[in-house]
Design an enzyme around this catalytic site. Structure first.
Site, PDB file in Angstrom:
ATOM      1  N   GLU A 151       8.975   5.358  -6.590  1.00  7.02           N
ATOM      2  CA  GLU A 151       8.997   6.779  -6.172  1.00  7.02           C
ATOM      3  C   GLU A 151       8.199   7.613  -7.187  1.00  7.02           C
ATOM      4  O   GLU A 151       7.411   8.479  -6.816  1.00  7.02           O
ATOM      5  CB  GLU A 151      10.436   7.300  -6.100  1.00  7.02           C
ATOM      6  N   ALA A 152       8.405   7.291  -8.472  1.00  7.26           N
ATOM      7  CA  ALA A 152       7.688   8.032  -9.529  1.00  7.26           C
ATOM      8  C   ALA A 152       6.188   7.763  -9.436  1.00  7.26           C
ATOM      9  O   ALA A 152       5.364   8.655  -9.640  1.00  7.26           O
ATOM     10  CB  ALA A 152       8.224   7.628 -10.903  1.00  7.26           C
ATOM     11  N   HIS A 205       0.688   1.179 -13.488  1.00  6.50           N
ATOM     12  CA  HIS A 205       1.498   0.079 -14.013  1.00  6.50           C
ATOM     13  C   HIS A 205       2.952   0.555 -14.041  1.00  6.50           C
ATOM     14  O   HIS A 205       3.219   1.667 -14.514  1.00  6.50           O
ATOM     15  CB  HIS A 205       1.013  -0.315 -15.415  1.00  6.50           C
ATOM     16  N   GLY A 254       0.786  -1.233   0.000  1.00  5.73           N
ATOM     17  CA  GLY A 254       0.000   0.000   0.000  1.00  5.73           C
ATOM     18  C   GLY A 254       0.818   1.284   0.000  1.00  5.73           C
ATOM     19  O   GLY A 254       0.368   2.302   0.527  1.00  5.73           O
ATOM     20  N   ASN A 303      -5.702   2.626 -12.907  1.00  5.12           N
ATOM     21  CA  ASN A 303      -4.692   1.651 -12.493  1.00  5.12           C
ATOM     22  C   ASN A 303      -3.311   2.242 -12.700  1.00  5.12           C
ATOM     23  O   ASN A 303      -3.114   3.093 -13.564  1.00  5.12           O
ATOM     24  CB  ASN A 303      -4.817   0.362 -13.322  1.00  5.12           C
ATOM     25  N   VAL A 341      -6.022  -5.954 -20.726  1.00  2.06           N
ATOM     26  CA  VAL A 341      -5.147  -5.648 -19.598  1.00  2.06           C
ATOM     27  C   VAL A 341      -4.040  -4.666 -20.008  1.00  2.06           C
ATOM     28  O   VAL A 341      -3.461  -4.785 -21.090  1.00  2.06           O
ATOM     29  CB  VAL A 341      -4.513  -6.951 -19.048  1.00  2.06           C
TER      30      VAL A 341
HETATM   31  C1  GRF Z   1       3.635  -1.149  -7.548  1.00  2.05           C
HETATM   32  O1  GRF Z   1       4.901  -1.531  -8.025  1.00  2.05           O
HETATM   33  C2  GRF Z   1       2.704  -0.950  -8.713  1.00  2.05           C
HETATM   34  O2  GRF Z   1       3.340  -0.514  -9.887  1.00  2.05           O
HETATM   35  C3  GRF Z   1       2.170  -2.323  -8.935  1.00  2.05           C
HETATM   36  O3  GRF Z   1       2.096  -2.938  -7.664  1.00  2.05           O
HETATM   37  C4  GRF Z   1       2.977  -2.266  -6.789  1.00  2.05           C
HETATM   38  C5  GRF Z   1       2.118  -1.715  -5.680  1.00  2.05           C
HETATM   39  O4  GRF Z   1       2.920  -1.409  -4.620  1.00  2.05           O
HETATM   40  N1  GRF Z   1       0.863  -2.235  -9.542  1.00  2.05           N
HETATM   41  P1  GRF Z   1       2.185  -0.822  -3.295  1.00  2.05           P
HETATM   42  O5  GRF Z   1       1.316  -1.928  -2.746  1.00  2.05           O
HETATM   43  O6  GRF Z   1       1.370   0.371  -3.730  1.00  2.05           O
HETATM   44  O7  GRF Z   1       3.331  -0.476  -2.415  1.00  2.05           O
END
Ligand code: GRF
Length: 203
Positions: A171-172, A108, A11, A106, A143
């Protein structure tokens, strides 16, 4: 705008979204966090922020559609208008995606359309790209193929590993996702019927 966030794990994206929604200038109010897995750190983050949480454990449902309709019921119960998938590791059925079309975001960890699917960061490393990043997009039935809202690029360094690159991309993500949520929640961006992004130029 009432926002629901779906998670499956740590999270950190949820954390970034909650911090954004707390700002007085934000158009977003996160009203519920739903996890498909019990006991994950993301649920604790939500509770500590005083946000209602629900667990809809996919292992307890006989079918994808029963799982999705339970999620949908919880979202309706909280009057959710926009849904953010923040590290949510389930594929949602076409029925759910159609219903929430233009309201479902979403994140990605690649610059789509490059490197769809799992291990996107590893795919980027193996492809030898010098620039990687993340994409926030509207969820479509295909998807990782929905209309792109925000992207953020990061450099790939010569000594990068999957972990070091993933950390830089994450971070981005924590910049890109809040920015995208604000654009959608504030009405600056919306999805046209034909699937194109429309920027509300008056904003
Ligand atoms: C992130 O790397 C995101 O790109 C992918 O799942 C990960 C989620 O990380 N969809 P977090 O649970 O938000 O730390």
């Amino acid at each position: 705008t009432r926002v629901g966030v779906l998670i499956s794990g740590t999270g950190t994206n949820l954390q970034a979204l909650m911090e954004q929604a707390k700002k007085p200038s934000s158009a977003a109010e996160i009203v519920v966090v739903i996890s498909n897995r019990p006991g994950v750190l993301g649920l604790k983050r939500a509770s500590m922020a005083g946000i209602q949480t629900r667990v809809v454990d996919h292992k307890l449902y006989g079918s994808r559609s029963e799982f999705d309709s339970t999620i949908d019921r919880v979202l309706e119960e909280f009057g959710v208008e926009v849904v953010c998938l923040a590290g949510f590791m389930r594929i949602l059925t076409g029925t759910f995606v159609k219903k929430w079309n233009g309201k479902l975001l979403n994140i990605h960890p690649s610059l789509l359309p490059s490197f769809k699917g799992v291990n996107a960061q590893k795919q980027a490393l193996q492809a030898g790209v010098r620039v990687a990043g993340c994409t926030v997009h509207f969820v479509a039935e295909e998807v990782d193929a929905g209309a792109i809202i925000v992207q953020e690029a990061v450099p790939v360094l010569m000594n990068d590993t999957e972990d070091s690159l993933s950390e830089r991309i994450r971070e981005a993500e924590h910049q890109a996702f809040p920015a995208a949520l604000e654009l959608v929640a504030g009405g600056a961006v919306r999805l046209a019927e034909d699937g194109r992004i429309i920027w509300n130029s008056m904003m």
